[in-house]
Design an enzyme around this catalytic site. Sequence first.
Site, mmCIF file in Angstrom:
data_model
loop_
_atom_site.group_PDB
_atom_site.id
_atom_site.type_symbol
_atom_site.label_atom_id
_atom_site.label_comp_id
_atom_site.label_asym_id
_atom_site.label_seq_id
_atom_site.Cartn_x
_atom_site.Cartn_y
_atom_site.Cartn_z
ATOM 1 N N LYS A 48 0.855 -1.198 0.000
ATOM 2 C CA LYS A 48 0.000 0.000 0.000
ATOM 3 C C LYS A 48 0.883 1.239 0.000
ATOM 4 O O LYS A 48 1.911 1.265 0.692
ATOM 5 C CB LYS A 48 -0.882 -0.048 1.250
ATOM 6 C CG LYS A 48 -1.954 1.013 1.364
ATOM 7 C CD LYS A 48 -2.773 0.774 2.639
ATOM 8 C CE LYS A 48 -3.924 1.753 2.797
ATOM 9 N NZ LYS A 48 -4.714 1.485 4.028
ATOM 10 N N SER A 123 -9.565 1.328 3.046
ATOM 11 C CA SER A 123 -8.731 2.114 2.165
ATOM 12 C C SER A 123 -7.652 1.307 1.423
ATOM 13 O O SER A 123 -7.078 1.821 0.447
ATOM 14 C CB SER A 123 -8.060 3.221 2.968
ATOM 15 O OG SER A 123 -7.238 2.692 3.975
ATOM 16 N N SER A 147 -9.584 -1.020 7.257
ATOM 17 C CA SER A 147 -9.064 -0.844 5.895
ATOM 18 C C SER A 147 -8.358 -2.028 5.272
ATOM 19 O O SER A 147 -8.039 -1.985 4.091
ATOM 20 C CB SER A 147 -8.120 0.349 5.859
ATOM 21 O OG SER A 147 -8.882 1.514 5.742
#
Length: 495
Positions: A48, A123, A147
């Site tokens: 990420k 996310s 997330s």
Amino acid sequence: MASTAPETYRAYCTQWEERINAFIEMSALCPMPEPQAKGLAGLPFAVKDNIAVKGFSLSCGSKLLEELRAPYTATAVQKLEAAGAWVLGKTNLDEFGMGSSTDNSAIKQTNNPWDTSRVPGGSSGGSAAAVAAGIVPFALGSDTGGSVRQPASFCGVLGLKPSYGAVSRYGLVAYASSLESIGILADTSARCRAVFAAIRGKDPLDQTSQDAPAGAAPLYGNDRAGSPKVIGVLSAEAIAQALAATAASIEGSPGTRETAAQAALLEKEVRQGFELAKTRLAALGHRLVEVNIPSLKYGVPAYYTIATAEASANLARFDGVRYGRRPPWAENPDDLIDKTREAGFGPEVKLRILLGTFVLRSGFQDRYYLQAQRIRAGIRRSFEELLGGAEYQDRDAPRCDAILMPVFPTRAFGRGDTGAALSPFAQKAADLYTCCANLAGLPALAFPVDLAGGLPVGVQLLGRAFSEAALLDMVEAYEQAHPFPHPAGYQAFWP
Ligand code: GLN
């Protein structure tokens, strides 16, 4: 496992990536995945884009940091590289981890591999989509309020949020430090276990990190077959009560309250998936008992109070002086900072910084922030009553080995006026089922249980602190009986 030429793998990645846009940056180097690789050696993985990998982008999904290159590598990534795995690229996310769709990214829009008109969740949506598409067998994400687990559930992969402190946060750009963990998205539970085994442990560079306490079950113990456990199941009434009370606690018009209650209500397909998980876990020999967690109803307000308060402090470093894109000109240092933030932060980030500074304002602290901290302590206590504490020396045996909960009230939602979209407010109200694990610092493992209308449905198991082994044991046994699904066009490049 086909023996693969590197071009075949590269072409596969490119084809998927054109449809799903999971990556902010993909490495030009693309060695062939090693078919005989043992453990993690030779495996590509994705990270990420709020976790540092030296020389790669570290945009955090923000315009402000779009040109930033990470000067160092996060501990978790370093450990994976030491185990022989290599970084394929950096994945898209909601700006600074704030969101549930990845559509809050200022860089690009990521699509769900199961249905490209829908969001991958967020996310950590880019990481989840990359794993679901088979571009990588695993990826790192961060979980501050759900997330990792929510996008895992939307994309039909596993998502592990480890216990608070189990994995070093060194190299993770902080959103809400007291809530978040670096987490794992993976194709199988065996992979998830191997990655967790590699990245966990105390790190001198993160003072909140720690090794598992002495009494915790070993990650590779004798219980891999998943001996019968007691699983507390959040009852339907408990969910209904939580919803009613969440709605009532919201200051605002009755319309707002209604939206909040509706947003957290499980859609039919998710309810069915939850029931299916219960039936199958019972068939595997586990004993299911209904539990109620009354404090759950305060989870979302407490989460957003604490998360935004911490975010307002953590994001104060982004002033255009040390990092970030600067405006072409400024009158003075204050003006430089104002202009940098005005142009650099997206609307959701600005909203949360404002909310965070509001709840921390002198005179308001007792009403909001301190109140939220008290609620947080209450939530932790209710989970400890059911699961036992982190000390592993409780006199009374805990009532449950794990708690089964939904992950998110809906399957992957759509965009715009399709009727399948979810408003930003509804998305926040729907964090009810994920944010409590963060407030309590507990590990939680989301896994796919069903497909409905071509979209995955996941559930999650929460455990006492540092009981990741038990969660993985249960899910591995489940997976052996019910292998996880893959989207059309999926190809496995690794064993
Ligand atoms: N959806 C939650 C939020 O917007 C969770 C985010 C996260 O875990 N980073 O805050």
